[in-house]
Design a protein around this motif. Structure first.
Motif, PDB file in Angstrom:
ATOM      1  N   LYS A  75       8.808   2.299  -5.530  1.00 40.85           N
ATOM      2  CA  LYS A  75      10.241   2.420  -5.840  1.00 40.85           C
ATOM      3  C   LYS A  75      11.049   1.270  -5.256  1.00 40.85           C
ATOM      4  O   LYS A  75      12.147   1.000  -5.714  1.00 40.85           O
ATOM      5  N   THR A  76      10.534   0.612  -4.219  1.00 37.96           N
ATOM      6  CA  THR A  76      11.303  -0.471  -3.607  1.00 37.96           C
ATOM      7  C   THR A  76      10.868  -1.844  -4.121  1.00 37.96           C
ATOM      8  O   THR A  76      11.582  -2.827  -3.918  1.00 37.96           O
ATOM      9  N   PHE A  77       9.697  -1.907  -4.753  1.00 43.91           N
ATOM     10  CA  PHE A  77       9.187  -3.189  -5.228  1.00 43.91           C
ATOM     11  C   PHE A  77       8.883  -3.043  -6.720  1.00 43.91           C
ATOM     12  O   PHE A  77       9.717  -3.356  -7.544  1.00 43.91           O
ATOM     13  N   CYS A  78       7.729  -2.530  -7.052  1.00 44.00           N
ATOM     14  CA  CYS A  78       7.427  -2.138  -8.435  1.00 44.00           C
ATOM     15  C   CYS A  78       6.183  -1.256  -8.413  1.00 44.00           C
ATOM     16  O   CYS A  78       5.328  -1.426  -7.555  1.00 44.00           O
ATOM     17  N   PRO A  79       6.080  -0.307  -9.353  1.00 43.72           N
ATOM     18  CA  PRO A  79       4.931   0.599  -9.314  1.00 43.72           C
ATOM     19  C   PRO A  79       3.637  -0.025  -9.828  1.00 43.72           C
ATOM     20  O   PRO A  79       2.548   0.411  -9.477  1.00 43.72           O
ATOM     21  N   GLY A  80       3.745  -1.093 -10.638  1.00 43.52           N
ATOM     22  CA  GLY A  80       2.565  -1.618 -11.327  1.00 43.52           C
ATOM     23  C   GLY A  80       1.526  -2.233 -10.406  1.00 43.52           C
ATOM     24  O   GLY A  80       0.355  -2.303 -10.769  1.00 43.52           O
ATOM     25  N   LEU A  81       1.903  -2.680  -9.228  1.00 42.65           N
ATOM     26  CA  LEU A  81       0.903  -3.245  -8.321  1.00 42.65           C
ATOM     27  C   LEU A  81       0.089  -2.139  -7.650  1.00 42.65           C
ATOM     28  O   LEU A  81      -0.958  -2.395  -7.083  1.00 42.65           O
ATOM     29  N   ARG A  82       0.608  -0.908  -7.724  1.00 46.20           N
ATOM     30  CA  ARG A  82      -0.068   0.289  -7.185  1.00 46.20           C
ATOM     31  C   ARG A  82      -0.357   0.164  -5.686  1.00 46.20           C
ATOM     32  O   ARG A  82      -1.502   0.385  -5.253  1.00 46.20           O
ATOM     33  N   ILE A  83       0.645  -0.158  -4.919  1.00 43.50           N
ATOM     34  CA  ILE A  83       0.435  -0.244  -3.470  1.00 43.50           C
ATOM     35  C   ILE A  83       1.253   0.833  -2.752  1.00 43.50           C
ATOM     36  O   ILE A  83       2.478   0.853  -2.805  1.00 43.50           O
ATOM     37  N   GLY A  84       0.519   1.715  -2.105  1.00 47.09           N
ATOM     38  CA  GLY A  84       1.128   2.712  -1.240  1.00 47.09           C
ATOM     39  C   GLY A  84       0.366   2.725   0.074  1.00 47.09           C
ATOM     40  O   GLY A  84      -0.524   1.898   0.294  1.00 47.09           O
ATOM     41  N   GLY A 126     -15.512   6.167  -1.034  1.00 46.70           N
ATOM     42  CA  GLY A 126     -16.253   6.771  -2.143  1.00 46.70           C
ATOM     43  C   GLY A 126     -15.469   6.749  -3.441  1.00 46.70           C
ATOM     44  O   GLY A 126     -16.044   6.713  -4.530  1.00 46.70           O
ATOM     45  N   ALA A 127     -14.146   6.782  -3.336  1.00 46.05           N
ATOM     46  CA  ALA A 127     -13.327   6.872  -4.547  1.00 46.05           C
ATOM     47  C   ALA A 127     -13.184   5.524  -5.241  1.00 46.05           C
ATOM     48  O   ALA A 127     -13.362   5.409  -6.453  1.00 46.05           O
ATOM     49  N   ASP A 128     -12.818   4.477  -4.472  1.00 50.23           N
ATOM     50  CA  ASP A 128     -12.550   3.194  -5.151  1.00 50.23           C
ATOM     51  C   ASP A 128     -12.850   1.964  -4.294  1.00 50.23           C
ATOM     52  O   ASP A 128     -12.412   0.870  -4.626  1.00 50.23           O
ATOM     53  N   LEU A 129     -13.590   2.142  -3.219  1.00 48.07           N
ATOM     54  CA  LEU A 129     -13.952   1.061  -2.282  1.00 48.07           C
ATOM     55  C   LEU A 129     -12.742   0.479  -1.547  1.00 48.07           C
ATOM     56  O   LEU A 129     -12.679   0.480  -0.334  1.00 48.07           O
ATOM     57  N   HIS A 130     -11.741   0.017  -2.306  1.00 46.31           N
ATOM     58  CA  HIS A 130     -10.518  -0.488  -1.663  1.00 46.31           C
ATOM     59  C   HIS A 130      -9.450  -0.684  -2.720  1.00 46.31           C
ATOM     60  O   HIS A 130      -9.722  -0.703  -3.921  1.00 46.31           O
ATOM     61  N   THR A 131      -8.224  -0.883  -2.232  1.00 44.41           N
ATOM     62  CA  THR A 131      -7.082  -1.151  -3.123  1.00 44.41           C
ATOM     63  C   THR A 131      -7.080  -2.643  -3.464  1.00 44.41           C
ATOM     64  O   THR A 131      -7.535  -3.466  -2.666  1.00 44.41           O
ATOM     65  N   SER A 132      -6.561  -2.972  -4.638  1.00 43.84           N
ATOM     66  CA  SER A 132      -6.553  -4.372  -5.103  1.00 43.84           C
ATOM     67  C   SER A 132      -6.087  -5.340  -4.010  1.00 43.84           C
ATOM     68  O   SER A 132      -4.958  -5.259  -3.527  1.00 43.84           O
TER      69      SER A 132
END
Ligand SMILES: Cc1ncc(COP(=O)(O)O)c(C=O)c1O
Length: 416
Positions: free
Chosen positions: A237-246, A264-270
């Motif tokens: 909400k403060t930057f943009c949702p498309g980068l998917r960083i929380g 186990g779910a995704d190894l790591h965030t982009s």
């Protein structure tokens, strides 16, 4: 041949909002449905420059597999941001970068919930949390909630009555969907009760930065002496949702478990997304950016409140949120928002029926309106069309005479 799915899939349903978003992608539709931030405020030019810099300076490191916990520079910056802006004492080691705060909800469900465990939540609550947690087959027990937050008496009763409470899930700042912001007193009471019963609190805080009026209230995490609070933050909400960083911030023992399940779910965030945000925080004025967002959203909230007061028929109540992206409407008890929706869509205007936000159903006379994704002018137009759809349904429900009765301004109708 019938395909056999896991038992948990029995409870998994299509979200009303996802279905709605398909319709609202049409440019002729005024959508007050999804919770989309204003795209014209996304930092596109900055990201063009930052992407070039990151790739030129960091090269392949930005594109390689990376650590599950998250990029060290970004974790340090998130910890500093939480300290500076919310007074939360936290070390980078307690931060786990997630794929949006939505993943924080999934990880929390995975590490805490067995089938039949109880999640205590606000009533209503965030529909995305219901979907994220439902696959773990918990029982959602809704705690009575007013404009200041959960009612401590009801929370205490449920903590005593329910033997299997694993955590209390709350959105204390400008809640999705209701827009409500918890008072300091209620926050203290919640923490006190959670501590007495030894129950974890999941504080989901995507809107904490988006206050447009009133005085700031400290976050639960900033008052969390016993390490009971799992804090979920996001740049959506403060930057943009498309980068998917929380991110998820929790004491070591919980943090470690979350890292294991994220692996186990995704190894790591982009890694590229993380470096872009870290570099943005290093180079640009985050506080200034938040101020600019607040100015635009404040104007849109006010435009929506004015339009509601002007357009809505008698018997309709609206909240007056001090921040966030949403406003909550209560219709007369015998009017269902689901009956209003097709008529609104026929007028090219969309909203989300409120029933979806109650994990145990009911409350069909409620609806959620988003004000961040349309201009002030279109908000005025959209609310007018919605009011017309509503009048049509109310005329049928109440008979023509009642619907034609003179309107009372909303401000005199105990709007909260
Ligand atoms: C209360 C709440 N939690 C979590 C999310 C998920 O946000 P994200 O995954 O983009 O950080 C949202 C999104 O609207 C939300 O309203």
């Amino acid at each position: 041949m019938a395909t056999t799915f896991a038992h948990r899939m029995k409870e998994v349903r299509a979200s009303d909002i996802r279905e709605l978003l398909k319709i609202t992608e049409r440019p002729d539709v005024i959508s007050m449905g999804g919770g989309l931030p204003a795209p014209e405020l996304f930092p596109v030019d900055e990201l063009v420059a930052l992407t070039r810099d990151v790739l030129e300076q960091d090269g392949a490191r930005a594109l390689q597999y990376a650590s599950t916990e998250g990029n060290a520079d970004l974790r340090a910056r998130i910890a500093a941001l939480m300290q500076a802006r919310q007074g939360i004492e936290i070390t980078p080691a307690e931060i786990l970068v997630t794929n949006g705060s939505q993943q924080g909800l999934d990880l929390t469900g995975k590490v805490f919930l067995d089938p039949g465990d109880v999640v205590l939540c606000e009533s209503p609550t965030y529909v995305g949390a219901i979907s994220a947690l439902r696959v773990f087959e918990p029982r959602f027990v809704e705690v009575e909630t007013d404009d200041e937050g959960m009612l401590p008496g009801d929370l205490e009763r449920k903590l005593i009555a329910e033997a299997r409470v694993k955590f209390i899930y709350v959105i204390p700042d400008f809640q999705n969907p209701s827009g409500r912001c918890w008072s300091l007193e209620r926050r203290r009471r919640l923490l006190d009760l959670a501590a007495r019963h030894g129950v974890v609190v999941v504080e989901d805080a995507p809107y904490a930065e988006l206050r447009y009026s009133g005085e700031p209230v400290p976050s639960l995490k900033s008052m969390d002496a016993g390490g009971l609070v799992v804090y979920l933050g996001t740049f959506s909400k403060t930057f943009c949702p498309g980068l998917r960083i929380g991110w998820l911030a929790a004491r070591r023992e919980i943090h470690e478990k979350c890292v294991l399940v994220k692996q186990g779910a995704d190894l790591h965030t982009s890694e590229l997304s993380q470096r872009l945000i870290a570099r943005f925080l290093a180079r640009y004025d985050f506080a200034g950016r938040v101020e600019a967002l607040r100015a635009v959203y404040r104007g849109r909230r006010d435009a929506m409140l004015r339009a509601i007061e002007r357009e809505m028929p008698a018997g309709v109540r609206a909240t007056r949120p001090e921040g966030g992206l949403f406003l909550w409407i209560e219709l007369p008890p015998d009017v269902s928002a689901r009956d209003v929706l097709p008529r609104a869509l026929a007028r090219n205007v969309a909203f989300v029926p409120g029933g979806s936000f109650y994990p145990n159903g009911g409350h069909e006379n409620t609806l959620r309106l988003n004000f961040s994704n349309q201009t002030e002018e279109r908000i005025g137009e959209g609310v007018g069309r919605l009011a017309s759809a509503l009048r049509e349904v109310m005329a049928e429900a109440h008979g023509k005479a009642a619907a034609d009765a003179p309107d009372v301004p909303l401000s005199r109708r105990a709007a909260s």
